[in-house]
Design a protein around this motif. Structure first.
Motif, mmCIF file in Angstrom:
data_model
loop_
_atom_site.group_PDB
_atom_site.id
_atom_site.type_symbol
_atom_site.label_atom_id
_atom_site.label_comp_id
_atom_site.label_asym_id
_atom_site.label_seq_id
_atom_site.Cartn_x
_atom_site.Cartn_y
_atom_site.Cartn_z
ATOM 1 N N HIS A 152 -42.940 23.880 29.998
ATOM 2 C CA HIS A 152 -42.533 24.150 28.614
ATOM 3 C C HIS A 152 -43.030 25.504 28.117
ATOM 4 O O HIS A 152 -42.393 26.132 27.276
ATOM 5 C CB HIS A 152 -43.044 23.049 27.675
ATOM 6 C CG HIS A 152 -42.411 21.721 27.896
ATOM 7 N ND1 HIS A 152 -41.048 21.516 27.875
ATOM 8 C CD2 HIS A 152 -42.961 20.504 28.148
ATOM 9 C CE1 HIS A 152 -40.784 20.236 28.096
ATOM 10 N NE2 HIS A 152 -41.925 19.604 28.265
ATOM 11 N N THR A 153 -44.161 25.953 28.625
ATOM 12 C CA THR A 153 -44.720 27.229 28.160
ATOM 13 C C THR A 153 -44.039 28.440 28.790
ATOM 14 O O THR A 153 -44.293 29.564 28.383
ATOM 15 C CB THR A 153 -46.232 27.291 28.473
ATOM 16 O OG1 THR A 153 -46.428 27.075 29.870
ATOM 17 C CG2 THR A 153 -47.001 26.257 27.683
ATOM 18 N N ASN A 154 -43.145 28.207 29.780
ATOM 19 C CA ASN A 154 -42.568 29.329 30.524
ATOM 20 C C ASN A 154 -41.091 29.591 30.260
ATOM 21 O O ASN A 154 -40.468 30.354 30.989
ATOM 22 C CB ASN A 154 -42.771 29.111 32.026
ATOM 23 C CG ASN A 154 -44.221 29.189 32.417
ATOM 24 O OD1 ASN A 154 -45.028 29.785 31.718
ATOM 25 N ND2 ASN A 154 -44.566 28.594 33.531
ATOM 26 N N TYR A 155 -40.502 28.956 29.260
ATOM 27 C CA TYR A 155 -39.097 29.222 28.969
ATOM 28 C C TYR A 155 -38.880 29.428 27.479
ATOM 29 O O TYR A 155 -39.713 29.082 26.656
ATOM 30 C CB TYR A 155 -38.191 28.084 29.479
ATOM 31 C CG TYR A 155 -38.401 26.744 28.800
ATOM 32 C CD1 TYR A 155 -37.894 26.475 27.531
ATOM 33 C CD2 TYR A 155 -39.098 25.725 29.432
ATOM 34 C CE1 TYR A 155 -38.085 25.255 26.914
ATOM 35 C CE2 TYR A 155 -39.291 24.494 28.837
ATOM 36 C CZ TYR A 155 -38.778 24.264 27.572
ATOM 37 O OH TYR A 155 -38.974 23.048 26.963
ATOM 38 N N SER A 156 -37.720 29.996 27.180
ATOM 39 C CA SER A 156 -37.258 30.123 25.796
ATOM 40 C C SER A 156 -35.930 29.392 25.700
ATOM 41 O O SER A 156 -35.135 29.421 26.640
ATOM 42 C CB SER A 156 -37.031 31.587 25.426
ATOM 43 O OG SER A 156 -38.232 32.305 25.508
ATOM 44 N N ILE A 157 -35.684 28.781 24.582
ATOM 45 C CA ILE A 157 -34.411 28.097 24.378
ATOM 46 C C ILE A 157 -33.395 29.112 23.870
ATOM 47 O O ILE A 157 -33.600 29.742 22.831
ATOM 48 C CB ILE A 157 -34.560 26.927 23.387
ATOM 49 C CG1 ILE A 157 -35.550 25.898 23.940
ATOM 50 C CG2 ILE A 157 -33.192 26.290 23.110
ATOM 51 C CD1 ILE A 157 -35.910 24.788 22.976
ATOM 52 N N LYS A 158 -32.331 29.287 24.620
ATOM 53 C CA LYS A 158 -31.283 30.230 24.235
ATOM 54 C C LYS A 158 -30.266 29.550 23.316
ATOM 55 O O LYS A 158 -29.825 30.122 22.327
ATOM 56 C CB LYS A 158 -30.570 30.766 25.473
ATOM 57 C CG LYS A 158 -29.491 31.765 25.160
ATOM 58 C CD LYS A 158 -28.875 32.348 26.395
ATOM 59 C CE LYS A 158 -27.810 33.372 26.007
ATOM 60 N NZ LYS A 158 -27.190 33.948 27.202
ATOM 61 N N LYS A 159 -29.891 28.306 23.668
ATOM 62 C CA LYS A 159 -28.891 27.592 22.877
ATOM 63 C C LYS A 159 -29.181 26.099 22.956
ATOM 64 O O LYS A 159 -29.379 25.550 24.016
ATOM 65 C CB LYS A 159 -27.494 27.872 23.416
ATOM 66 C CG LYS A 159 -26.376 27.200 22.635
ATOM 67 C CD LYS A 159 -25.015 27.558 23.233
ATOM 68 C CE LYS A 159 -23.876 26.993 22.442
ATOM 69 N NZ LYS A 159 -23.743 25.552 22.515
ATOM 70 N N ARG A 160 -29.232 25.477 21.789
ATOM 71 C CA ARG A 160 -29.425 24.028 21.716
ATOM 72 C C ARG A 160 -28.109 23.326 22.026
ATOM 73 O O ARG A 160 -27.036 23.794 21.652
ATOM 74 C CB ARG A 160 -29.901 23.613 20.314
ATOM 75 C CG ARG A 160 -31.327 23.996 20.008
ATOM 76 C CD ARG A 160 -32.264 23.021 20.638
ATOM 77 N NE ARG A 160 -33.633 23.288 20.221
ATOM 78 C CZ ARG A 160 -34.659 22.620 20.703
ATOM 79 N NH1 ARG A 160 -34.487 21.688 21.603
ATOM 80 N NH2 ARG A 160 -35.872 22.908 20.308
ATOM 81 N N SER A 161 -28.231 22.184 22.673
ATOM 82 C CA SER A 161 -27.075 21.350 22.956
ATOM 83 C C SER A 161 -26.515 20.802 21.645
ATOM 84 O O SER A 161 -27.239 20.575 20.689
ATOM 85 C CB SER A 161 -27.494 20.191 23.856
ATOM 86 O OG SER A 161 -26.497 19.209 23.904
ATOM 87 N N ASP A 162 -25.208 20.573 21.622
ATOM 88 C CA ASP A 162 -24.583 19.977 20.431
ATOM 89 C C ASP A 162 -25.010 18.537 20.226
ATOM 90 O O ASP A 162 -24.856 17.979 19.146
ATOM 91 C CB ASP A 162 -23.052 20.039 20.554
ATOM 92 C CG ASP A 162 -22.553 21.469 20.511
ATOM 93 O OD1 ASP A 162 -23.254 22.338 19.939
ATOM 94 O OD2 ASP A 162 -21.457 21.736 21.047
#
Length: 96
Positions: free
Chosen positions: A84-94
């Protein structure tokens, strides 16, 4: 006296490590869920993937084949596990 200093040094190091781990915890609302698109670094490359499983405590499983140039990147695997500490969320799922 030397043993006392060594013990104190080890205790200090343990507390510092614990504090650093607590600081790195990711809030539940900031964690990716199934269907989210995330970005992270793998093998020196910035990659994009879709989360396929979020049931692990400290990480997610994701599929990198969503990238149009996946085959050109010479990545060894199609799926990977990312903390969890190694990614960024680009787009949330609908679905969220």
């Amino acid at each position: 006296m030397a043993d006392e200093k060594l013990s104190k040094g080890l205790l200090d190091a343990a507390f510092k490590k614990k504090n650093a781990e607590e600081e790195q915890k990711v809030k539940e609302e900031d964690k990716a869920t199934v269907g989210d698109i995330i970005t992270f670094e793998k093998d020196g490359q910035q990659v994009e993937a879709i989360v396929t499983s979020a049931r692990l405590q400290n990480s997610v499983v994701c599929d990198m084949t969503i990238m149009e140039d996946f085959d050109d990147r010479n990545l060894d695997v199609e799926k990977t596990v990312v903390a969890h500490t190694n990614y960024s969320i680009k787009k949330r799922s609908d679905n969220n």
